[in-house]
Structure formats: structure tokens, C-alpha cells
Design a protein around this motif. Structure first.
Motif, PDB file in Angstrom:
ATOM      1  N   SER A  12       3.135   7.388  -4.824  1.00  0.00           N
ATOM      2  CA  SER A  12       2.427   6.337  -5.543  1.00  0.00           C
ATOM      3  C   SER A  12       2.301   6.700  -7.025  1.00  0.00           C
ATOM      4  O   SER A  12       1.882   7.788  -7.387  1.00  0.00           O
ATOM      5  CB  SER A  12       1.036   6.126  -4.946  1.00  0.00           C
ATOM      6  OG  SER A  12       0.357   5.115  -5.628  1.00  0.00           O
ATOM      7  N   GLY A  13       2.684   5.780  -7.898  1.00  0.00           N
ATOM      8  CA  GLY A  13       2.715   6.041  -9.335  1.00  0.00           C
ATOM      9  C   GLY A  13       4.120   6.223  -9.838  1.00  0.00           C
ATOM     10  O   GLY A  13       4.386   6.079 -11.023  1.00  0.00           O
ATOM     11  N   PHE A  14       5.086   6.524  -8.926  1.00  0.00           N
ATOM     12  CA  PHE A  14       6.487   6.636  -9.280  1.00  0.00           C
ATOM     13  C   PHE A  14       7.230   5.431  -8.725  1.00  0.00           C
ATOM     14  O   PHE A  14       7.092   5.090  -7.549  1.00  0.00           O
ATOM     15  CB  PHE A  14       7.106   7.922  -8.703  1.00  0.00           C
ATOM     16  CG  PHE A  14       6.613   9.168  -9.374  1.00  0.00           C
ATOM     17  CD1 PHE A  14       7.255   9.684 -10.484  1.00  0.00           C
ATOM     18  CD2 PHE A  14       5.489   9.821  -8.897  1.00  0.00           C
ATOM     19  CE1 PHE A  14       6.797  10.831 -11.105  1.00  0.00           C
ATOM     20  CE2 PHE A  14       5.026  10.972  -9.512  1.00  0.00           C
ATOM     21  CZ  PHE A  14       5.675  11.482 -10.621  1.00  0.00           C
ATOM     22  N   ASP A  15       8.027   4.789  -9.557  1.00  0.00           N
ATOM     23  CA  ASP A  15       8.801   3.637  -9.109  1.00  0.00           C
ATOM     24  C   ASP A  15      10.052   4.104  -8.379  1.00  0.00           C
ATOM     25  O   ASP A  15      10.783   4.978  -8.862  1.00  0.00           O
ATOM     26  CB  ASP A  15       9.202   2.769 -10.302  1.00  0.00           C
ATOM     27  CG  ASP A  15       7.996   2.190 -11.017  1.00  0.00           C
ATOM     28  OD1 ASP A  15       7.013   1.872 -10.330  1.00  0.00           O
ATOM     29  OD2 ASP A  15       8.041   2.068 -12.258  1.00  0.00           O
ATOM     30  N   ASN A  16      10.306   3.520  -7.224  1.00  0.00           N
ATOM     31  CA  ASN A  16      11.489   3.821  -6.435  1.00  0.00           C
ATOM     32  C   ASN A  16      12.181   2.536  -6.031  1.00  0.00           C
ATOM     33  O   ASN A  16      11.567   1.462  -6.004  1.00  0.00           O
ATOM     34  CB  ASN A  16      11.113   4.617  -5.178  1.00  0.00           C
ATOM     35  CG  ASN A  16      10.729   6.044  -5.502  1.00  0.00           C
ATOM     36  OD1 ASN A  16      11.535   6.806  -6.006  1.00  0.00           O
ATOM     37  ND2 ASN A  16       9.483   6.394  -5.210  1.00  0.00           N
ATOM     38  N   ILE A  17      13.451   2.657  -5.688  1.00  0.00           N
ATOM     39  CA  ILE A  17      14.250   1.510  -5.269  1.00  0.00           C
ATOM     40  C   ILE A  17      14.403   1.542  -3.755  1.00  0.00           C
ATOM     41  O   ILE A  17      14.708   2.585  -3.173  1.00  0.00           O
ATOM     42  CB  ILE A  17      15.632   1.516  -5.950  1.00  0.00           C
ATOM     43  CG1 ILE A  17      15.475   1.462  -7.475  1.00  0.00           C
ATOM     44  CG2 ILE A  17      16.469   0.335  -5.466  1.00  0.00           C
ATOM     45  CD1 ILE A  17      16.767   1.659  -8.229  1.00  0.00           C
ATOM     46  N   TYR A  18      14.185   0.374  -3.131  1.00  0.00           N
ATOM     47  CA  TYR A  18      14.331   0.240  -1.688  1.00  0.00           C
ATOM     48  C   TYR A  18      15.406  -0.796  -1.385  1.00  0.00           C
ATOM     49  O   TYR A  18      15.508  -1.818  -2.083  1.00  0.00           O
ATOM     50  CB  TYR A  18      13.008  -0.201  -1.048  1.00  0.00           C
ATOM     51  CG  TYR A  18      11.911   0.827  -1.171  1.00  0.00           C
ATOM     52  CD1 TYR A  18      11.646   1.717  -0.141  1.00  0.00           C
ATOM     53  CD2 TYR A  18      11.143   0.917  -2.332  1.00  0.00           C
ATOM     54  CE1 TYR A  18      10.638   2.667  -0.254  1.00  0.00           C
ATOM     55  CE2 TYR A  18      10.134   1.864  -2.464  1.00  0.00           C
ATOM     56  CZ  TYR A  18       9.895   2.738  -1.420  1.00  0.00           C
ATOM     57  OH  TYR A  18       8.911   3.682  -1.539  1.00  0.00           O
ATOM     58  N   SER A  19      16.195  -0.520  -0.368  1.00  0.00           N
ATOM     59  CA  SER A  19      17.154  -1.519   0.098  1.00  0.00           C
ATOM     60  C   SER A  19      16.445  -2.437   1.090  1.00  0.00           C
ATOM     61  O   SER A  19      15.563  -2.017   1.833  1.00  0.00           O
ATOM     62  CB  SER A  19      18.360  -0.855   0.763  1.00  0.00           C
ATOM     63  OG  SER A  19      17.965  -0.151   1.928  1.00  0.00           O
ATOM     64  N   ILE A  20      16.831  -3.715   1.089  1.00  0.00           N
ATOM     65  CA  ILE A  20      16.211  -4.715   1.954  1.00  0.00           C
ATOM     66  C   ILE A  20      17.271  -5.324   2.859  1.00  0.00           C
ATOM     67  O   ILE A  20      18.360  -5.689   2.404  1.00  0.00           O
ATOM     68  CB  ILE A  20      15.565  -5.854   1.140  1.00  0.00           C
ATOM     69  CG1 ILE A  20      14.650  -5.320   0.037  1.00  0.00           C
ATOM     70  CG2 ILE A  20      14.788  -6.790   2.055  1.00  0.00           C
ATOM     71  CD1 ILE A  20      14.157  -6.403  -0.892  1.00  0.00           C
TER      72      ILE A  20
ATOM     73  N   ARG B 243      -1.786   3.867 -12.336  1.00  0.00           N
ATOM     74  CA  ARG B 243      -2.552   4.891 -11.616  1.00  0.00           C
ATOM     75  C   ARG B 243      -3.938   4.310 -11.341  1.00  0.00           C
ATOM     76  O   ARG B 243      -4.952   4.719 -11.889  1.00  0.00           O
ATOM     77  CB  ARG B 243      -2.603   6.171 -12.446  1.00  0.00           C
ATOM     78  CG  ARG B 243      -1.211   6.798 -12.606  1.00  0.00           C
ATOM     79  CD  ARG B 243      -1.105   7.745 -13.767  1.00  0.00           C
ATOM     80  NE  ARG B 243      -1.831   8.993 -13.551  1.00  0.00           N
ATOM     81  CZ  ARG B 243      -1.850  10.005 -14.408  1.00  0.00           C
ATOM     82  NH1 ARG B 243      -1.157   9.913 -15.541  1.00  0.00           N
ATOM     83  NH2 ARG B 243      -2.529  11.096 -14.152  1.00  0.00           N
ATOM     84  N   TYR B 244      -3.961   3.323 -10.443  1.00  0.00           N
ATOM     85  CA  TYR B 244      -5.141   2.499 -10.218  1.00  0.00           C
ATOM     86  C   TYR B 244      -6.310   3.277  -9.637  1.00  0.00           C
ATOM     87  O   TYR B 244      -7.470   3.036  -9.994  1.00  0.00           O
ATOM     88  CB  TYR B 244      -4.778   1.328  -9.305  1.00  0.00           C
ATOM     89  CG  TYR B 244      -3.656   0.472  -9.836  1.00  0.00           C
ATOM     90  CD1 TYR B 244      -2.430   0.440  -9.192  1.00  0.00           C
ATOM     91  CD2 TYR B 244      -3.818  -0.295 -10.983  1.00  0.00           C
ATOM     92  CE1 TYR B 244      -1.389  -0.343  -9.665  1.00  0.00           C
ATOM     93  CE2 TYR B 244      -2.783  -1.076 -11.467  1.00  0.00           C
ATOM     94  CZ  TYR B 244      -1.572  -1.094 -10.811  1.00  0.00           C
ATOM     95  OH  TYR B 244      -0.548  -1.855 -11.297  1.00  0.00           O
TER      96      TYR B 244
ATOM     97  N   ARG C 219      -8.575  -3.645  -5.272  1.00  0.00           N
ATOM     98  CA  ARG C 219      -7.659  -4.132  -4.246  1.00  0.00           C
ATOM     99  C   ARG C 219      -6.729  -3.023  -3.776  1.00  0.00           C
ATOM    100  O   ARG C 219      -6.484  -2.857  -2.579  1.00  0.00           O
ATOM    101  CB  ARG C 219      -6.863  -5.319  -4.795  1.00  0.00           C
ATOM    102  CG  ARG C 219      -5.969  -5.995  -3.769  1.00  0.00           C
ATOM    103  CD  ARG C 219      -5.328  -7.223  -4.372  1.00  0.00           C
ATOM    104  NE  ARG C 219      -6.315  -8.239  -4.668  1.00  0.00           N
ATOM    105  CZ  ARG C 219      -6.191  -9.151  -5.624  1.00  0.00           C
ATOM    106  NH1 ARG C 219      -5.130  -9.145  -6.394  1.00  0.00           N
ATOM    107  NH2 ARG C 219      -7.127 -10.054  -5.809  1.00  0.00           N
ATOM    108  N   VAL C 220      -6.182  -2.262  -4.719  1.00  0.00           N
ATOM    109  CA  VAL C 220      -5.303  -1.145  -4.354  1.00  0.00           C
ATOM    110  C   VAL C 220      -6.082  -0.114  -3.545  1.00  0.00           C
ATOM    111  O   VAL C 220      -5.537   0.514  -2.624  1.00  0.00           O
ATOM    112  CB  VAL C 220      -4.697  -0.506  -5.615  1.00  0.00           C
ATOM    113  CG1 VAL C 220      -3.962   0.779  -5.267  1.00  0.00           C
ATOM    114  CG2 VAL C 220      -3.728  -1.488  -6.286  1.00  0.00           C
ATOM    115  N   GLY C 221      -7.354   0.042  -3.855  1.00  0.00           N
ATOM    116  CA  GLY C 221      -8.196   0.994  -3.133  1.00  0.00           C
ATOM    117  C   GLY C 221      -8.709   0.470  -1.803  1.00  0.00           C
ATOM    118  O   GLY C 221      -9.514   1.145  -1.144  1.00  0.00           O
ATOM    119  N   GLY C 222      -8.292  -0.728  -1.419  1.00  0.00           N
ATOM    120  CA  GLY C 222      -8.685  -1.275  -0.128  1.00  0.00           C
ATOM    121  C   GLY C 222     -10.037  -1.956  -0.102  1.00  0.00           C
ATOM    122  O   GLY C 222     -10.537  -2.319   0.967  1.00  0.00           O
ATOM    123  N   GLN C 223     -10.667  -2.155  -1.254  1.00  0.00           N
ATOM    124  CA  GLN C 223     -11.985  -2.787  -1.321  1.00  0.00           C
ATOM    125  C   GLN C 223     -11.813  -4.283  -1.634  1.00  0.00           C
ATOM    126  O   GLN C 223     -12.109  -4.744  -2.735  1.00  0.00           O
ATOM    127  CB  GLN C 223     -12.845  -2.092  -2.379  1.00  0.00           C
ATOM    128  CG  GLN C 223     -13.027  -0.596  -2.116  1.00  0.00           C
ATOM    129  CD  GLN C 223     -13.849   0.085  -3.187  1.00  0.00           C
ATOM    130  OE1 GLN C 223     -15.000  -0.278  -3.422  1.00  0.00           O
ATOM    131  NE2 GLN C 223     -13.269   1.069  -3.851  1.00  0.00           N
TER     132      GLN C 223
END
Length: 642
Positions: free
Chosen positions: A409-417, A70-71, A101-105
Motif C-alpha cells: 500500500s502506497g506503491f502503485d502496481n500494475i494488475y492484469s484483468i 499515505r492515507y 474510508r481507507v481506514g474502514g471507518q
């Protein structure tokens, strides 16, 4: 007396809230040390509301969010910690950079990372990676297409591993019980269990079911890998076996890799491995294509960063060989995790120790044509501003990725590639070696490729047409050196090549010796000092003997060369006298070369030109210095025939 009693009462009353706050912080620290971050966070935030402030408090509160990915929530606490005076441990610059970095700075993140690497004495240039080339194909279309895998829940779903040709294993924190719902203190989520799902024709996942057998215990299970024959599984679990949960001496329950075998439709015979310990974590197994090497992640002693990638050999009897750290070419002071080795032997892993796009980024270890390994960032859309990990891919271009990107954001999910084209990092350097005078191609010339540090990388000889080609690693500069017998070697600096570029160059080689043609003056071509004479004299000066010796050596080396010596005078004296004087000087020079050098008389002649070819303005009637007149008293060596 009354004043003393009143002062004592006030002191006790004022100290009670402060003492209570210290007790709360001590209790929160204990929760922190047990990794129960959610509960620690609640207490720390209450302390802040009550005006309790310190660098330690802000740091631990930031960590409580940071270690749960939770950056954005961790960032303001780190900022407040840095705002207070006092020493800050190096690792906080690292964590702060990740949050920025996660915050775009990005600029602020780069500065924080610079400080971190300076503090830990790590070479920053080692962390530069390549990712722009992987983001798109040459026509500008995306190299990868990502989609929701179809089985995600409101809990953590991640850590895919291929299970045969049609199935995938994954970890999930979806509800693990109907009547009893156990949760982990770390994030108040259900414990992770291993599930199996089917890959449909579109590459998405369907029909998730909890894995049958003894693999799933009361606590965490995750990241499993199965051998090609489907008979052996390696998986990650809390240090729990035979109904007992084991801890280290400091009370920590670390992770271990266990082995299971498939029998009667279930996974059984859970076996603890020799690479495990109660005193550190061993997790996230991956197998080499031949199932003979086991890659894994650990924070054991000797680890470079927070966690490193290691490898061990699986012996024929099932025992494991010595453990080897993959070293600083791959591991950083940050966190390396979730290794995967594809069918071609390419190692992929996630890391937050490189200059990436977000938290954890996915990287590939690619070898260049010279055998050196390069760490390559997979670029967008594989990587994002969040954590991207557990990348797996088959040769058919279908694979999966875990990430906490996007709205959840903060929850891990699976994506197909869906991969349109495999990783292709290559370039080619070609060219032709020619004679600089005739421009004819030179076959058999040796071309040596050197890197920017002048280290030799490869050698190749030109073909019958003088051509050569060498495979090179893109994004680098090189030095090409060409040479051939009877020619002077030549070098050509090659600027940085783009990915998939094929660059052509021409290298000209000059014949050893002098590049001359008919009518050339050897005095000029060879850089000879002028052959000067004394006033009204024709004798060879001692100082000129060295220069004449050079002419003799050229005539010996090239037996077909014919030379005419041309002698000249200054303008003083009559024309007739000067013409005769120049003739004597020419003859004296020719005689010297014939006698001293043993040169045949038919290869050298002499002629006097008097004052007819002055090299400056010192003609009759012009006032000149002795030095200016001397420039005209000279001999030339003109090439008449090859």
C-alpha cells in the motif's frame, strides 16, 4: 536597572527557540508550496516534538501524507486538526473522509462527506452510484479476475495503454540511470519514464524496455496513448521541451500533453499542444475509438473540482478544436482522472468524488435506453480500499489496472484483468393490456413509460396479443400508463427493478362509461342520487331531474340498452293503495324519460312494487322518522338488456 536588564536577557533567551520554530515552519511551508512533501513532513514532525501545535500545522502535515496516498498516516493529523477550535476549510472534510474510508471507518467518512457537500453546495443525491451489480455474475462468480501483471518493481509502476495488439505502454519510476540517479522532491523517487512491455498468452506483461526515441526526458513522463495506425502518440510530461523546464508565474512546473510521431523505429518530433498552458496542468490523454477526439484531465480555470475530465476534437490537419468540460454529470468537486474510452465508446475514469469503496475508484459512464448517462462504480475486485486507476480493457476481455492496494500500500502496481463478462446493466419491463370486464387482450393500446418524476421516457403499442416490452434502466422506479380509444387510461407503479430482471405486469383498462351487466341498478352504478317522491305523490321533484338526465344520456349513448323503472313506496297506507301509488310513480318516471329524452317507449318500461321491497326496517307498526320512510319512496333503473 539590574532587574530590567535581567528581564530583557530572559526575554531574548525565551524567544530564540520560538523564533527558530517559526523559521523552521516557514521553511517547511516553502517546501510544501513546491510539493516537496517528504522534506516538509520531516520538519513538521520535528516541530510537533518541540511542542509547536496549530490547525495549520496539522492540516499541512496531513496533506503531506494525503497527497502521497499515505492515507493511514494522514488520518491522525487530520483528526488532531479537527479537534482544535477554529474554522476549517471545506476541502479538509473531503480529505478527512477519504482517509476515514481507507481506514474502514465508513460511517464517519459518510458524515464528513455530507458536511463537505453541504459546505460546497453540491447535491449529495447526484453522487449515488451503482456497483453491487458489477461485482459478480448471476451465478455468484466474480466478474473479474486480477493478477500481478509480472513487471512490478519496488517503485511506482502504473498507467498502462495499449500499443498495437501485443504491447502495452506504461510509466515506471524504476532506476533511470546507472551513474546518475535523479529523484523528484515530491517523494524522493526516481523520475517516471515510459516503457513498453509485451502481452503474453496469459494476459500478463513481459520484457519491459524503456521506450526508444525522444519521448523520455530528464523529468516525468507518463500515461501515453497511441493512435490505431501506430504513427502518433500523445503522452504526459512535465513542462519541459527543447532542454528547458518552464514554470508558471508562481514558480510551479505543471504537466502538459505532448504529441510525438513514429519514424525509423523511434518516437520523434515532440510537439507541444494548443490545449496546454504554463499556468495549469493538462495530463492523462485518451483517444476515442475513431481517434478523432482527445480526452484529458486538467485543473484549468472553470474546473468543478480538483481536476476534471475534458475533451477536444482532433481536426483533419492535426490541430485541436475547442476544449469542452464533460460537465457535472461526470465531474465532481473531487478529483476525476485517468480517462479511457474502450472500443465500444464507453468512457471509464477514476474519481474520489463519489461514494466509492476507497480512495480513487474506477467508474464507467453507461447510457440507459433513453440516452441519459449513469455513473457506475465498477465494484470489487476492480476497486479496493486504496487508489484504483488507469483501467484499460479490450473487447477480448483482457485488460490492465493500476492500484496501490495490498501489502505494498502506497506503491502503485500494475494488475492484469481477465473479464468474464462485459458490463451488462439492463432490465426489461413487459406486460399485457386487457379489458377489465372480459379479460380479453387489447391490441394497439398505447403504453407510456414515465420515470419517478413523471417525465415521459418512451412509448410503445401493444401487439395483436395485447403484449408489450420496453427496455429500462435497472435500480429505478417507473410509472406505466396505458390507454386506448373507448377506454379509460390506467397507470401502474413499478417498484425498483434489479439488474437483468425481466418483469411482467398486467394492466386492466375499463371501457369509458359504466361497467354494468344485466340486472344492475344504474342508480347504484352511476352514483345517482335517489329519485325521491313526496308523500302520497307521484310527481317528479325538481331536484331529481338532474339525476334522470344522466339516465337519459346513458340510453342515448348506448342505443341497445333496455331499462325497467322500479318504483317503491314506504309502509304507511294499505298494501293495495301503495301498490297503485308505486305504479303511478313508475309511469311518471317512464313518461319523463320518454318525453324529455326522446327515448323510444320500447326501450323503457315501468313497474310498481308498493311496499314489498323496503330498504330498511320501517314496516307496518314500526316507528320511524320521516327521513327513514323517505328512503323507501324511490325509483330504481334496472338494466334488462344490452
Amino acid at each position: 536597572m539590574m532587574n530590567k536588564i535581567l528581564h530583557l536577557i530572559l526575554s531574548v533567551i525565551l524567544s530564540v527557540p520560538l523564533f527558530a520554530q517559526e523559521v523552521k515552519k516557514e521553511r517547511a511551508d516553502k517546501n510544501y508550496d513546491k510539493f516537496a512533501y517528504i522534506r516538509a513532513t520531516e520538519i513538521y514532525e520535528k516541530l510537533l516534538k518541540n511542542g509547536y501545535e496549530s490547525k495549520d500545522l496539522y492540516g499541512k502535515l496531513g496533506d503531506a501524507y494525503y497527497f502521497n496516498a499515505r492515507y493511514e498516516q494522514a488520518l491522525p493529523y487530520y483528526e488532531k486538526m479537527f479537534a482544535l477550535e477554529g474554522e476549517i476549510a471545506p476541502e479538509y472534510y473531503y480529505r478527512y473522509a477519504q482517509c476515514l474510508r481507507v481506514g474502514g471507518q465508513q460511517q464517519q467518512a459518510d458524515k464528513a462527506m455530507e458536511t463537505f457537500y453541504t459546505r460546497v453546495g453540491y447535491p449529495e443525491e447526484r453522487l449515488k452510484t451503482v456497483h453491487k451489480s458489477l461485482e459478480t455474475l448471476r451465478d455468484g462468480t466474480p466478474r473479474y479476475v486480477l493478477n500481478d501483471a509480472g513487471i512490478n518493481t519496488d517503485y511506482a509502476d502504473f498507467g498502462t495503454g495499449f500499443y498495437g495488439s501485443d504491447n502495452v505502454l506504461f510509466a515506471s519510476a524504476r532506476d533511470t540511470g546507472i551513474f546518475i540517479k535523479r529523484t523528484h522532491k515530491w517523494n524522493e523517487m526516481p523520475f517516471l519514464k515510459l516503457y513498453v512491455a509485451t502481452i503474453d498468452s496469459t494476459g500478463r506483461l513481459t520484457n519491459p524496455e524503456k521506450l526508444k526515441g525522444e519521448v523520455n526526458s530528464r523529468y516525468h513522463q507518463t500515461t501515453a496513448v497511441v493512435t490505431k495506425d501506430g504513427k502518433t502518440m500523445y503522452f504526459t510530461r512535465n513542462n519541459y521541451r527543447n532542454g528547458k523546464r518552464r514554470r508558471s508565474d508562481d514558480g510551479t512546473n505543471y504537466l502538459k500533453i505532448y504529441r510525438a510521431t513514429y519514424s525509423d523505429g523511434e518516437w520523434k518530433n515532440i510537439e507541444n499542444l494548443s490545449i496546454n498552458s504554463d499556468d495549469y496542468s493538462t495530463a492523462h490523454p485518451a483517444l476515442s475509438p475513431d481517434d478523432k477526439h482527445l480526452y484529458f484531465v486538467s485543473d484549468r480555470p472553470g474546473t468543478i473540482g480538483n481536476s476534471d475530465i475534458f475533451v477536444t476534437e482532433i481536426l483533419d490537419d492535426g490541430n485541436l478544436g475547442p476544449v469542452r468540460n464533460l460537465g457535472s454529470n461526470i465531474n465532481t468537486p473531487g478529483r476525476e482522472t485517468f480517462p479511457f474510452v474502450d472500443e465500444n465508446g464507453i468512457l471509464y475514469f477514476s474519481s474520489n468524488g463519489y461514494d466509492g469503496l476507497g480512495g480513487l475508484d474506477v467508474y464507467a459512464v453507461v447510457k440507459d435506453p433513453f440516452g441519459s448517462e449513469h455513473i457506475v462504480n465498477m465494484g470489487e475486485p476492480i476497486n479496493s480500499s486504496g487508489d484504483d486507476f488507469s483501467y484499460v480493457m479490450r473487447n477480448d476481455g483482457k485488460g490492465f489496472l493500476s492500484s496501490n492496494r495490498g501489502e505494498k500500500s502506497g506503491f502503485d502496481n500494475i494488475y492484469s484483468i481477465s473479464q468474464k463478462e462485459v458490463i451488462a446493466l439492463h432490465a426489461k419491463l413487459c406486460g399485457t393490456v386487457v379489458d377489465s370486464l372480459t379479460q380479453e387482450p387489447l391490441n394497439g393500446a398505447l403504453v407510456t413509460l414515465l420515470d419517478s418524476d413523471n417525465k415521459e421516457l418512451s412509448k410503445v403499442r401493444t401487439d395483436d396479443l395485447g403484449n408489450f416490452c420496453v427496455k429500462v434502466w435497472p435500480f429505478s422506479t417507473y410509472n406505466l400508463r396505458a390507454g386506448k380509444d373507448e377506454y379509460q387510461s390506467s397507470e401502474k407503479w413499478i417498484s425498483e427493478l434489479k439488474n437483468e430482471e425481466e418483469r411482467n405486469v398486467v394492466i386492466e383498462l375499463v371501457k369509458d362509461g359504466i361497467r354494468v351487466t344485466t340486472g344492475d341498478d344504474l342508480t347504484e352504478k352511476m352514483g345517482l342520487k335517489p329519485i325521491y317522491f313526496d308523500f302520497d305523490g307521484s310527481g317528479i321533484r325538481k331536484v331529481s331531474e338532474i339525476e334522470l338526465g344522466k339516465v337519459i344520456e346513458v340510453m342515448k349513448a348506448y342505443p341497445n340498452v333496455v331499462i325497467e323503472v322500479r318504483s317503491h313506496t314506504d309502509s304507511r297506507g294499505s298494501n293495495a293503495y301503495n301498490m297503485a301509488l308505486s305504479e303511478r310513480r313508475a309511469k311518471a318516471t317512464v313518461k319523463y324519460i320518454i318525453e324529455k329524452g326522446g327515448i323510444s317507449p320500447d326501450r323503457i318500461t315501468g313497474k310498481g312494487y308498493g311496499e314489498t321491497r323496503l330498504v330498511n326496517s320501517c314496516a307496518d307498526g314500526v316507528s320511524c322518522s320521516e327521513k327513514e320512510h323517505q328512503q323507501n319512496r324511490r325509483s330504481e333503473f334496472i338494466l334488462m338488456k344490452m
